[in-house]
Design an enzyme around this catalytic site. Sequence first.
Site: not given
Length: 689
Positions: A341, A378
Site C-alpha cells: 500500500d 501501489e
Amino acid sequence: MSSSPTDLPAARGTHLDGEVLRACVPAAPSAEAVELCLLGGDTERRVELVRAGDGWWRGEVGAVEAGTPYGLRVHGPWVPARGVRTNPAKLLVDPWVRRVTGQVTSLAAARPFAGDDPFSARPGDQDSAGSVPHGVVTAPVSDAPGARPAVPWSDTVIYETHVRDLTMRHPDVPEHLRGTYAGLAHPAVVDHLVGLGVTTVELLPVFANADEPSLLARGRRNHWGYSTLAYLAPHPRYASTPGREVEEFRAMVATLHTAGLEVVLDVVFNHTCEGGADGPSLSWRGLDAAGWYALDARGRDVDLTGCGNTLDPASPLVRALTLDSLRYWVTTMGVDGFRFDLASTLGRPHGGAFDPAAPLLADIAADPVLAQVKLVAEPWDATGEGYQVGGFPPAWAEWNGRFRDDVRDFWRGHGPISAIVTRLAGSSDLYWPARTPAASVNFVTAHDGFTLADLVAYERKHNEANGEQGRDGTDDNRSANHGVEGPTADPAVLALRARQSRNLLTTLLLAAGTPMLLGGDELGHTQHGNNNVYSLDDETSWRSWSSPDLVDFVARALALRRATPALRRTDFFYGREDTDPDGAAPDIAWLHPDGREFTEPDFPEHGRTLVVRVDPGVGGAPALLLVLHSGAAAVDVLLPDAFGDTAWTPVLDPGTPTGAPPSTGPLAAGGTLAVPAHSALVLRAAPGS
C-alpha cells in the site's frame, strides 16, 4: 541505534523457550528504563529489562506460559518538540509481537499528552492498560509445510478481496464461519474461485489493526484494516475461534494452495494506526517516535500518507521490522507475495524525494526469501511527488493506475486511440525495457473506488453514509451512468450498463499484463455509488451472492486467455517493423474498421473503433481478433484477410450475459461484420487460416 537492519539483534521481540520468556525490544536512546509487563486479571508483573551495548533492551523471566498477555512500559524524558514522548503510564505493544488482543476503548487514556495539546509541557498520567490492545505470548511455530502453487507471472490472474466481505452473505458458508479465514477456505468459496479461473487471491490487510483516532472519535471502525497495529500478528477478528487466528490463517493458506491458488497480502508499511501527534501512544510513538517516524524539525509527523504519520523507510528499525514481518509471513504463514500500500513512501527516506534505489526497496528486492515471491507496488502516495507509476525497480510489479484511467475513458468515449492501444499492448511506455508486460497489474476497479456495477451506474460518488460530508473518496471516477444516476427500472439503460460491464471486463481480462479482478464484480455487487467504504462493515461492503450476473462471462473470458499464449507474452509486442516483408503478419496489428493498418498519424485521433489482430506466433493457437467499439451507433468492420486468414469464428460476445456468441459459424475473411454500438467482440481465426 545501529545504522543497518543487518546490525540489529536477530531475536527481536519476545520468544518463549520452554517456560522462559526472552525479550529484546527497542527504545529511544534517551530512555531511562524499560519494563516487560506480564498481565493477569487485575495484576501486572513488571520485569525490568537491561540496556545492552547495542542500545536494545533485553531480559528474561521464567514461569511464563503461551497465552499470557503482555506489554511494555518505557521511562524517560518528555520533550514532544523533539519527538520524544516517553510516558510510562502508557502500556505499549511490542512491535515484533505475533498475537494481539483487545482494542482501544478510551482514546483519552491512550493519548500520551495532558489535556488537548499534543505538545503539552507535561505527559498525561492516566494509565492506559485497561483501555488499549496488548500482546499475547505465543509458542514457537514451525515453518509452513507443503509446496506452493508458484504461478508464473505470465499466467497470473489476481482476485482482490476482503476476508470478511467475501463470505458474510454467502448462503453455503455456515454462519459461524462467515467473515473468517476458515470461511474463505470453505469449499463453496474455493470452488467459486477455481471456477472463475483466477490464480491468486489478494487479501486486503490481515495484519492486526486498530482504528485511527479520527474514527474512534466518531464511534466508527476501519473496516478495510489499513491501520496496522502489529506487523507479525494476524487480525484476531477474522478467527472463527478466538485465539486461534494463527492456526486458522495457516489452514486457509494450505487449503487455497491445495486448490492451486496463491495468497498475496495487501500490506501497509507506510504508516501505522497511531495517527498524527494528537493520536494515541500504542507502540512505536511511546518507544521511540523519532526512531520510527519521519518527523519535522518541530517534532511533528511528516504526512505523506494522508493518515497522520509516515514510517521512515531510512530507519534501521523500520527496515528490520519490515523484513522480519515479510519473511515471517512467507516462511511461517505460507503466503506467496505482497501488494504494498502507498509503496512510494518506501522509496522516500526521511520523507524526501522518491528514489527507486532507496535502502528499504533494495532490502526487499535483495532478500533471498522475498526474491522468490510476488512483489507488487501501489506506486503512489498521498502527494503529487509520490505518483511513480512505471518508476519502481525491476523486481517489482505495479498497480497500473493509467490502465484503469485509459480503459475507463475509452468506454465512456474519451481519449485518443493511442491510450487504449498502449494499455492493451502491456504499457511498454511504462515498463519497457527493464520489465515485462506482467509488471503491469491491470485493473478497472479495486477496493478503493467504484465497483464495476457502480462504474456504469453513477457519475459521481455518493458517500453520505461515511459521515464525512463528501470530503472523502476521489472525485475523478471517469464513470458513466448511461442516462440515469443510480437505480432504474428502464430496461434499455439496464441492458446498456450490463453490456458496458462486459466490455470493460473483456478489455481487462484480454489485455497484455497481469489482470486483477475486484472480488464481487463478478457477482454484480453494488455499493450504491459509495466509492470509499473503508468504514462500512455492513451490506454495503459485504458481497451479495444472490445474483451472480458475470460469473460465467468472467470464466469464459479467462478460459480464452489461458488458451491464447499470445495474450500471456513474456515480452512486449513489436507491431509492424520496417524490415517486415510486405504482407507478413506482425505480432500485433492495429486496424481501422475498413481494414487499413494504423500509421503513426492515426494514433492521436479520438476514434471510437479499434480492430486488433493478435498473431499466434510460432506454434501458437490461432490468431485472435478483438473489435473494440465504444461508439453510440453501430459500425461495419471488415474482417481482415491480409495476413492469410480465411475465416473468423466468434468466441466472446458482450451482447449475451455469459459471453457465448449467438452463432459460432465461421465468417469469411474479407467480409463485413455489423458491430453493434458499445461492443467488445472477440473472434478466432478458423483452423487452417
